[in-house]
Scaffold this active site. Structure first.
Site, short mmCIF file in Angstrom:
data_model
loop_
_atom_site.label_atom_id
_atom_site.label_comp_id
_atom_site.label_asym_id
_atom_site.label_seq_id
_atom_site.Cartn_x
_atom_site.Cartn_y
_atom_site.Cartn_z
N ASP A 30 -25.39 -25.83 -4.76
CA ASP A 30 -24.94 -25.05 -5.88
C ASP A 30 -24.73 -23.56 -5.64
OD1 ASP A 30 -27.51 -24.62 -5.65
OD2 ASP A 30 -27.81 -25.28 -7.79
N ASN A 66 -37.15 -27.27 -16.13
CA ASN A 66 -36.63 -27.93 -17.31
C ASN A 66 -36.14 -29.38 -16.88
OD1 ASN A 66 -34.17 -27.41 -16.42
ND2 ASN A 66 -33.23 -26.07 -17.83
N HIS A 72 -33.87 -29.99 -14.40
CA HIS A 72 -32.49 -29.87 -13.73
C HIS A 72 -32.42 -29.95 -12.40
CE1 HIS A 72 -32.84 -25.24 -13.12
NE2 HIS A 72 -32.48 -25.78 -12.07
N GLU A 110 -27.80 -28.76 -15.67
CA GLU A 110 -28.77 -28.47 -16.99
C GLU A 110 -28.93 -29.86 -17.84
OE1 GLU A 110 -30.59 -26.06 -16.88
OE2 GLU A 110 -29.71 -24.13 -16.61
C1 GLP Z 1 -32.59 -23.34 -8.88
C2 GLP Z 1 -31.62 -24.24 -8.16
C3 GLP Z 1 -32.07 -25.71 -8.10
C4 GLP Z 1 -33.82 -25.41 -7.65
C5 GLP Z 1 -34.35 -24.71 -8.73
C6 GLP Z 1 -35.89 -24.84 -8.45
O1 GLP Z 1 -32.32 -23.62 -10.34
N1 GLP Z 1 -30.28 -24.07 -8.56
O2 GLP Z 1 -31.41 -26.39 -6.86
O3 GLP Z 1 -34.15 -26.73 -7.56
O4 GLP Z 1 -33.91 -23.58 -8.82
O5 GLP Z 1 -36.30 -23.50 -7.65
P1 GLP Z 1 -37.71 -23.37 -7.20
O6 GLP Z 1 -37.63 -23.95 -5.84
O7 GLP Z 1 -37.55 -21.71 -6.82
O8 GLP Z 1 -38.61 -23.65 -8.16
#
Ligand code: GLP
Length: 262
Positions: free
Chosen positions: A77, A148, A150, A155
């Site tokens: 993404d 959440n 995702h 989402e």
């Molecule tokens: C973002 C990314 C996700 C990732 C999530 C968790 O939303 N789009 O791919 O898994 O963050 O991030 P973190 O690893 O910083 O908790």
């Protein structure tokens, strides 16, 4: 320790570092497989705080002699709109933590382009899907998880057959990612993400989750109903999936109290 939830394998490690080394091992093993070497392995890659140690480990392996020259990568993404070189962009993140430190040719690196004008995004998303197919499909998709539930930027309520597309980010997601932008109001409101259908087409999936902030999402993903309200729960429909957790992320699961020793 390892525990099965239906077809899903969950491994709880003594520490996130141990789990991240295991994730790096999976990638290095994959690119060493003769079949993957012959056509070049294709990886699906995440951003976020969670996988940073995995990239650090992969860069160390590269410095010790492992080549990634045959590897093709597709990132999950990217924010939209965002300049390609913006400090908060996932393109910047990937360069800083991985791509600038290994020998993957730039033409084999794919990250959704968050700098495109909105009217060009739909065509770009179709091209992204085509590029994944042209590479032979993703051999190993590594994923983090949002607080959440995702995955990528899919989402809650994202359709299970969704493809790469432009999505609107939830307020919680923008809050969670505020640090990279200097405040939640500075986080872009939209993103381009591989769809859940795209992710589920990966041949093997590896999900990483660490820390207490992920415990509720992991519990919902692994023990709750398989439902679009918790996108990560849809991962349980995949036949080759493994979750690598630390004890804090696994706190809501009945894992028998053991942990893999480092
Ligand atoms: C973002 C990314 C996700 C990732 C999530 C968790 O939303 N789009 O791919 O898994 O963050 O991030 P973190 O690893 O910083 O908790």
């Amino acid at each position: 320790m390892a525990r099965e939830y239906g077809d899903v394998r969950v491994r709880v490690f003594s520490s996130a570092d141990h789990a991240l080394r295991c994730a790096a091992d999976r990638i290095v093993d994959l690119i060493a497989e003769p079949a993957a070497q012959a056509r070049g392995a294709t990886l699906g890659l995440p951003t976020g705080r969670t996988p940073i140690g995995m990239y650090r480990e992969l860069v160390a392996r590269h410095r010790a002699g492992i080549s990634f020259a045959g590897v093709t990568t597709f990132n999950l993404d990217e924010y939209h709109p965002i300049a390609r070189d913006a400090a908060g962009s996932f393109r910047h993140f990937m360069r800083e933590h991985f791509h600038d430190h290994v020998d993957i040719p730039p033409r084999q690196i794919h990250i959704p382009d968050g700098s495109l004008p909105a009217e060009r995004v739909a065509a770009h998303c179709r091209e992204y899907e085509q590029a994944i197919r042209a590479s032979g499909g993703i051999d190993l998709q590594v994923l983090g998880i949002g607080s959440n539930g995702h995955i990528g930027f899919n989402e809650p309520a994202s359709p299970r057959d969704s493809r790469t597309r432009l999505v609107e980010l939830h307020g919680q997601t923008r809050l969670d990612n505020a640090a990279a932008f200097g405040g939640p109001e500075l986080v872009p409101r939209h993103a381009i993400t591989m769809g859940i259908g795209t992710i589920l087409e990966g041949r093997a999936l590896l999900v990483l989750a660490f820390g207490a902030a992920k415990a509720a999402a992991m519990r919902a993903a692994l023990l709750g109903p398989i439902d679009e309200s918790v996108p990560a729960s849809l991962l349980r429909t995949h036949r080759q999936i493994e979750f690598l957790l630390d004890p804090a992320a696994a706190a809501g699961l009945d894992t028998g109290g053991g942990a893999v020793s480092a």
